[in-house]
Design an enzyme around this catalytic site. Structure first.
Site, PDB file in Angstrom:
ATOM      1  N   ASP A 186       0.823  -1.217   0.000  1.00  0.00           N
ATOM      2  CA  ASP A 186       0.000   0.000   0.000  1.00  0.00           C
ATOM      3  C   ASP A 186       0.854   1.264   0.000  1.00  0.00           C
ATOM      4  O   ASP A 186       2.037   1.244   0.344  1.00  0.00           O
ATOM      5  CB  ASP A 186      -0.882   0.031   1.255  1.00  0.00           C
ATOM      6  CG  ASP A 186      -2.046  -0.934   1.179  1.00  0.00           C
ATOM      7  OD1 ASP A 186      -2.055  -1.793   0.292  1.00  0.00           O
ATOM      8  OD2 ASP A 186      -2.945  -0.820   2.039  1.00  0.00           O
ATOM      9  N   ASP A 187       0.191   2.367  -0.343  1.00  0.00           N
ATOM     10  CA  ASP A 187       0.665   3.734  -0.110  1.00  0.00           C
ATOM     11  C   ASP A 187       1.705   4.245  -1.094  1.00  0.00           C
ATOM     12  O   ASP A 187       2.303   5.291  -0.873  1.00  0.00           O
ATOM     13  CB  ASP A 187       1.195   3.928   1.313  1.00  0.00           C
ATOM     14  CG  ASP A 187       0.109   3.791   2.359  1.00  0.00           C
ATOM     15  OD1 ASP A 187      -1.069   3.715   1.962  1.00  0.00           O
ATOM     16  OD2 ASP A 187       0.423   3.758   3.551  1.00  0.00           O
ATOM     17  N   HIS A 217      -5.829   3.246  -4.151  1.00  0.00           N
ATOM     18  CA  HIS A 217      -5.853   3.385  -2.686  1.00  0.00           C
ATOM     19  C   HIS A 217      -6.400   4.753  -2.293  1.00  0.00           C
ATOM     20  O   HIS A 217      -5.964   5.333  -1.305  1.00  0.00           O
ATOM     21  CB  HIS A 217      -4.438   3.175  -2.139  1.00  0.00           C
ATOM     22  CG  HIS A 217      -4.368   2.776  -0.696  1.00  0.00           C
ATOM     23  ND1 HIS A 217      -5.252   1.895  -0.109  1.00  0.00           N
ATOM     24  CD2 HIS A 217      -3.502   3.139   0.289  1.00  0.00           C
ATOM     25  CE1 HIS A 217      -4.929   1.739   1.163  1.00  0.00           C
ATOM     26  NE2 HIS A 217      -3.887   2.482   1.434  1.00  0.00           N
ATOM     27  N   HIS A 249      -6.340   9.246   1.139  1.00  0.00           N
ATOM     28  CA  HIS A 249      -6.095   8.279   2.221  1.00  0.00           C
ATOM     29  C   HIS A 249      -6.796   8.638   3.529  1.00  0.00           C
ATOM     30  O   HIS A 249      -6.189   8.693   4.592  1.00  0.00           O
ATOM     31  CB  HIS A 249      -4.600   8.115   2.460  1.00  0.00           C
ATOM     32  CG  HIS A 249      -4.228   6.795   3.069  1.00  0.00           C
ATOM     33  ND1 HIS A 249      -4.362   6.519   4.405  1.00  0.00           N
ATOM     34  CD2 HIS A 249      -3.729   5.666   2.517  1.00  0.00           C
ATOM     35  CE1 HIS A 249      -3.951   5.300   4.660  1.00  0.00           C
ATOM     36  NE2 HIS A 249      -3.567   4.748   3.530  1.00  0.00           N
ATOM     37  N   HIS A 281       3.570  -2.398   3.273  1.00  0.00           N
ATOM     38  CA  HIS A 281       3.546  -1.052   2.723  1.00  0.00           C
ATOM     39  C   HIS A 281       4.801  -0.638   1.974  1.00  0.00           C
ATOM     40  O   HIS A 281       5.906  -1.076   2.304  1.00  0.00           O
ATOM     41  CB  HIS A 281       3.306  -0.031   3.853  1.00  0.00           C
ATOM     42  CG  HIS A 281       1.956  -0.123   4.470  1.00  0.00           C
ATOM     43  ND1 HIS A 281       1.639  -1.077   5.395  1.00  0.00           N
ATOM     44  CD2 HIS A 281       0.826   0.607   4.270  1.00  0.00           C
ATOM     45  CE1 HIS A 281       0.363  -0.935   5.749  1.00  0.00           C
ATOM     46  NE2 HIS A 281      -0.149   0.075   5.076  1.00  0.00           N
TER      47      HIS A 281
END
Length: 418
Positions: free
Chosen positions: A145-146, A195, A199, A305
């Site tokens: 993620d991210d 995503h 966020h 991540h």
């Protein structure tokens, strides 16, 4: 999942900070060659993003449908009447970051709210269950993620050297800030997923905000499509925060929801009682579960991540052990045999059988309406970057970054890395 570890500064401050080192970087291939983390995370101007600046919400703020965006307005109006009548959770602004204090919610979990009870089977008719694991025994759905993180060259180099592909869940604002880094994800053969734009906890948002968070990240001419050239069909809610209202909106935009079963907690290091030893233990516990037969009949997904250099170096550190323990490490789409991961007919993904046989990338396109298809397999992980390792140079970097859209860019982001 990520901590809100960024803060805002003005364009003037960003420009002053980066004037000495900024350069016009224009190609993914060139960007992938950079080995100096200070250069990697120095802001640059990328014309396609700069020219489209006013077609998007301000980065790192909750997205809303722009008043001049008739296409977004039309799309939202076409689906709004069908959105389940479920109220946003909590009270903004505190709920945007997960503070639901004072919010009363039934213990029967009527909305299948993952944050409340990790519910993944929707209660609204017509919605598919979230993907939390993978069907193939002994398999880890490998995902991060991210991204894209400005200093990810060393990490992506390592994955390329291992001929390892993953599902990369990109934040729309990061894509706008670091467009060439986003392009590398696709060039290296990873599965690109959404995503959200900024966020935030999605269930805290209004219907229009939730729609805009997804729309401006992926659809039509929006961030990932603009920068990377594809329209993803997969997404992951930040912090796993989803209910049937958010699922319905995502589904209306053609997005399948991917969650996880285990959390490495790499994103939490330095907060509360979470230490690097905690994360090591979570990785080791996952490996132990594989060894004791937990995944003998179906595989799993663990949350990890691309957030910062610690999380990426941790992934590299544990990769050999994961590879040795699991029968297969594959992108989530591959584990699900999703061979057309984008709205566009190409690029395509190999199916699970092809991937574990060594064909980790495919050229060609998905079948047309008439059923024709042309594709060929490649056993090596093709990348536009050179093969020279850059790991030692990059994984010690603590950097800051943001996109300065020259004089057009009215705001920027300065991120501190853990």
């Amino acid at each position: 999942m990520r901590l809100p570890s960024f803060f805002w500064v003005s364009t003037v401050l960003l420009a002053a900070t980066h004037t000495t080192h900024a350069q016009d970087r224009t190609t993914e291939q060139g960007e992938a060659q950079i080995s100096d983390p200070n250069v990697e995370c120095t802001a640059y101007y990328y014309a396609p993003v700069g020219n489209a600046r006013y077609n998007y919400p301000t980065v790192w703020t909750i997205a809303t449908v722009l008043s001049n965006d008739t296409a977004a307005q039309a799309k939202y109006n076409s689906i709004s009447s069908g959105i389940p009548n479920i109220a946003p959770k909590g009270t903004q602004p505190q709920s945007e970051t997960g503070n639901f204090t004072g919010f009363n919610y039934s213990s029967s979990d009527p909305d299948c709210w993952w944050t409340y009870h990790q519910c993944t089977t929707p209660k609204v008719a017509g919605l598919q269950p979230d993907t939390a694991g993978v069907p193939e025994p002994g398999t880890l759905g490998y995902a991060f993620d991210d991204g894209p993180n400005c200093s990810h060259n060393a990490f992506y180099d390592y994955l390329s050297q291992q001929n390892q592909k993953a599902s990369m869940f990109y934040i729309g604002s990061n894509v706008m800030d670091w467009p060439l880094e986003a392009q590398r994800g696709l060039a290296d053969g990873h599965e690109i997923c959404v995503h959200t734009w900024s966020h935030k906890y999605m269930t805290s948002l209004t219907n229009e905000q939730a729609f805009a968070e997804l729309y401006y990240s992926t659809c039509t001419i929006q961030a990932i499509k603009l920068v990377v050239g594809v329209t993803p069909t997969c997404w992951r809610p930040p912090f796993g925060d989803i209910d049937d209202r958010i699922r319905w909106i995502a589904n209306a935009l053609g997005l399948r929801t991917v969650i996880w079963q285990y959390d490495s907690n790499d994103w939490k290091v330095g907060t509360g009682n979470v230490t690097t030893a905690t994360v090591d233990g979570n990785y080791q516990a996952l490996i132990q579960r594989m060894q004791n037969g937990t995944f003998a009949t179906s595989g799993t997904i663990m949350l990890t991540h691309e957030l910062n250099n610690y999380t990426m170096s941790e992934a590299i550190s544990f990769y050999p052990q994961l590879k040795a323990a699991f029968k297969a490490l594959v992108p989530v789409g591959v584990a699900l045999n999703v061979t057309q991961p984008y709205v566009e007919p190409s690029p395509i993904l190999p199916n699970f059988s092809q991937y574990i046989s060594g064909t980790t990338t495919l050229s060609g396109s998905a079948p047309s309406a008439t059923g024709s298809q042309g594709s060929s397999g490649e056993t090596s992980g093709s990348s536009n970057s050179a093969g020279k390792p850059r790991l030692a140079n990059v994984l010690t970097m603590d950097g800051a970054g943001g996109l300065v859209g020259a004089m057009m860019f009215v705001g920027g982001l300065l991120r501190t890395m853990m």
